[in-house]
Design an enzyme around this catalytic site. Structure first.
Site, mmCIF file in Angstrom:
data_model
loop_
_atom_site.group_PDB
_atom_site.id
_atom_site.type_symbol
_atom_site.label_atom_id
_atom_site.label_comp_id
_atom_site.label_asym_id
_atom_site.label_seq_id
_atom_site.Cartn_x
_atom_site.Cartn_y
_atom_site.Cartn_z
ATOM 1 C CD GLU A 42 40.189 19.364 33.518
ATOM 2 O OE1 GLU A 42 39.726 18.447 34.214
ATOM 3 O OE2 GLU A 42 39.930 20.582 33.728
ATOM 4 N N PRO B 93 39.101 30.544 47.130
ATOM 5 C CG PRO B 93 37.044 31.265 47.916
ATOM 6 C CD PRO B 93 38.416 31.761 47.561
ATOM 7 N NE ARG B 94 39.261 24.031 40.638
ATOM 8 C CZ ARG B 94 40.301 23.893 39.829
ATOM 9 N NH1 ARG B 94 41.416 24.543 40.086
ATOM 10 N NH2 ARG B 94 40.237 23.125 38.772
ATOM 11 C CG MET C 137 38.170 34.224 38.392
ATOM 12 S SD MET C 137 38.210 32.464 38.808
ATOM 13 C CE MET C 137 38.338 31.742 37.170
ATOM 14 N N GLY C 138 42.583 33.744 37.777
ATOM 15 C CA GLY C 138 43.768 33.696 36.935
ATOM 16 C C GLY C 138 45.042 34.169 37.588
ATOM 17 C CD GLU C 139 45.492 38.490 40.454
ATOM 18 O OE1 GLU C 139 45.853 39.560 39.935
ATOM 19 O OE2 GLU C 139 45.075 38.418 41.631
ATOM 20 C CG ASN D 10 48.426 21.048 39.160
ATOM 21 O OD1 ASN D 10 49.300 20.298 39.571
ATOM 22 N ND2 ASN D 10 48.605 21.869 38.147
ATOM 23 C CD GLU E 18 48.723 25.779 38.258
ATOM 24 O OE1 GLU E 18 48.241 26.462 39.192
ATOM 25 O OE2 GLU E 18 48.184 25.683 37.149
#
Length: 417
Positions: free
Chosen positions: A59, A264-265, A305-307, A331, A334
């Protein structure tokens, strides 16, 4: 009904702390900013506030195009982002830095949400996707704060759940000033529950511009992976899926030298997946090691994270996690936006419409289980022509469904002027 709902919340209060403690064992950040979850905030801004609530990572990423247009259209306002999870908050920090305020949304206790409204005095509140908090909406309505539900989605499963408290749901939905749904089906389900002033805006996640900095990281990652080597990405995998994936991967003898990258999420599961790879005797390397991957390494564990855009850009083919088991999927837009062909499992109720459209466009292939997933992955990784076609279709698919941000801004303008 709202009184009974609130009474149940009070009875559950001890379990709230137990749940936080359990989550904090794996992710200590759950203990941080604890006061905010009950309406106590140290930060305040003198500017008028436009408030967006984005629960977690997905989100929050979906707000990018909307936040950019809000800042341009209302430069004298402060953007406030609220979150529920530490990963959502961390994503906000990565995306916006100090450009927005960010806090946790308080739990749905009347005193807590009342304190939130009094502290920030938002000129407008925007709830993203499926965030129907009965006391929050009521207190905003009482305080005269206009509330919108944007990018709204409601699966059949969720609709049945809300229907069990029909009068409570109807009251909350009717106290919203407007609702803009992702699809016509979402709009119909919301209307059946009593929503009024419902329109269809499309999905904000299509209005995505892959960050150039992350695409550059993707180029670097690809060099580390080994440019000639085929790369199969398992993105945002959920608990239980990695074992199914690895069972099928090992049963078929991997994919003729292809590199498997597992991201992993949830970051608190990085160590668990590393242990799993070790127990299976698979040679692996962590992304955090940030070095060239030798040819004898079979798996890269994406422990960063964030990649995600970088991982997509560095891969030949991506499986979108949360869809092999009934988590509802993640999603896929992307991946398509950077031209990465997509495989997705049978459980996609969180992204049902986007999945259907992607499959129809030829940008994605849906599979029934892990065995079929690896079979199709092997076939596609050995068919450069098919991959090239899916890459092209993915980019076109995303471009064809853009425009939700402008529709959302039209809804907002009717409230803010």
């Amino acid at each position: 009904m709202r009184f009974l709902y609130t009474l149940v919340l009070w009875l559950l209060l001890p379990f709230v702390f137990v749940r936080l403690a359990l989550r904090a064992r794996k992710q200590p950040e759950y203990w941080h900013h604890l006061g905010e979850r009950f309406g106590f905030y140290p930060v305040k801004d003198l500017k008028p506030v436009i408030w967006l609530h984005a629960v977690s990572v997905g989100e929050t990423r979906a707000t990018v195009s909307l936040v950019a247009k809000l800042r341009a259209a209302y430069p004298d306002h402060q953007i406030l982002l609220t979150h529920t999870t530490p990963t959502g908050r961390a994503t906000s920090e990565q995306l916006y830095g100090d450009g927005v305020m960010r806090v946790y949304l308080p739990y749905d206790y009347p005193f807590a949400v009342r304190k939130f409204m009094r502290h920030f005095k938002p000129r407008l509140g925007i709830l993203m996707e499926t965030e129907i908090w009965f006391n929050l909406i009521h207190e905003a309505h009482t305080a005269g704060v206009p509330m919108l539900l944007l990018n709204a989605r409601l699966s059949e499963k969720s609709a049945k759940g809300y229907a069990r408290v029909a009068s409570l749901t109807r009251c909350a939905l009717q106290q919203l000033d407007a609702i803009a749904a992702q699809t016509a089906d979402d709009a119909v389900r919301l209307a059946r529950l009593g929503a009024q002033r419902v329109s269809v805006m499309g999905n904000l996640k299509f209005d995505i511009a892959p960050p150039q900095a992350l695409l550059a990281v993707g180029v670097s990652l690809r060099r580390q992976f080994g440019a000639p080597r085929k790369v199969f990405l398992a993105a945002s995998t959920r608990e239980g899926e990695e074992a199914l994936l690895l069972d099928a991967w090992q049963a078929r003898g991997s994919a003729e030298g292809a590199l498997l990258v597992i991201v992993p999420r949830h970051p608190q599961r990085f160590a668990e997946i590393a242990d799993m790879l070790g127990r299976r005797g698979l040679s692996y390397q962590r992304r955090s090691e940030n070095r060239v991957v030798p040819a004898d390494v079979q798996v890269v564990l994406g422990d960063s994270m964030g990649e995600m855009f970088a991982y997509y850009a560095a891969s030949d083919l991506a499986f979108i996690g949360g869809s092999l088991l009934p988590f509802g999927g993640q999603n896929l837009i992307e991946a398509c936006s950077v031209g990465t062909p997509v495989l997705i499992g049978p459980h996609t109720y969180n992204f049902a419409d986007a999945t259907r459209l992607a499959v129809e466009a030829g940008a994605a292939v849906q599979v029934s289980d892990a065995a079929e997933l690896i079979l199709v992955a092997q076939r596609l990784l050995n068919d450069s022509g098919a991959l090239a076609g899916m890459r092209k279709q993915g980019v076109q698919f995303v471009a064809a469904h853009q425009g939700a941000t402008d529709k959302a801004m039209n809804v907002i303008a009717k409230v803010l002027g």
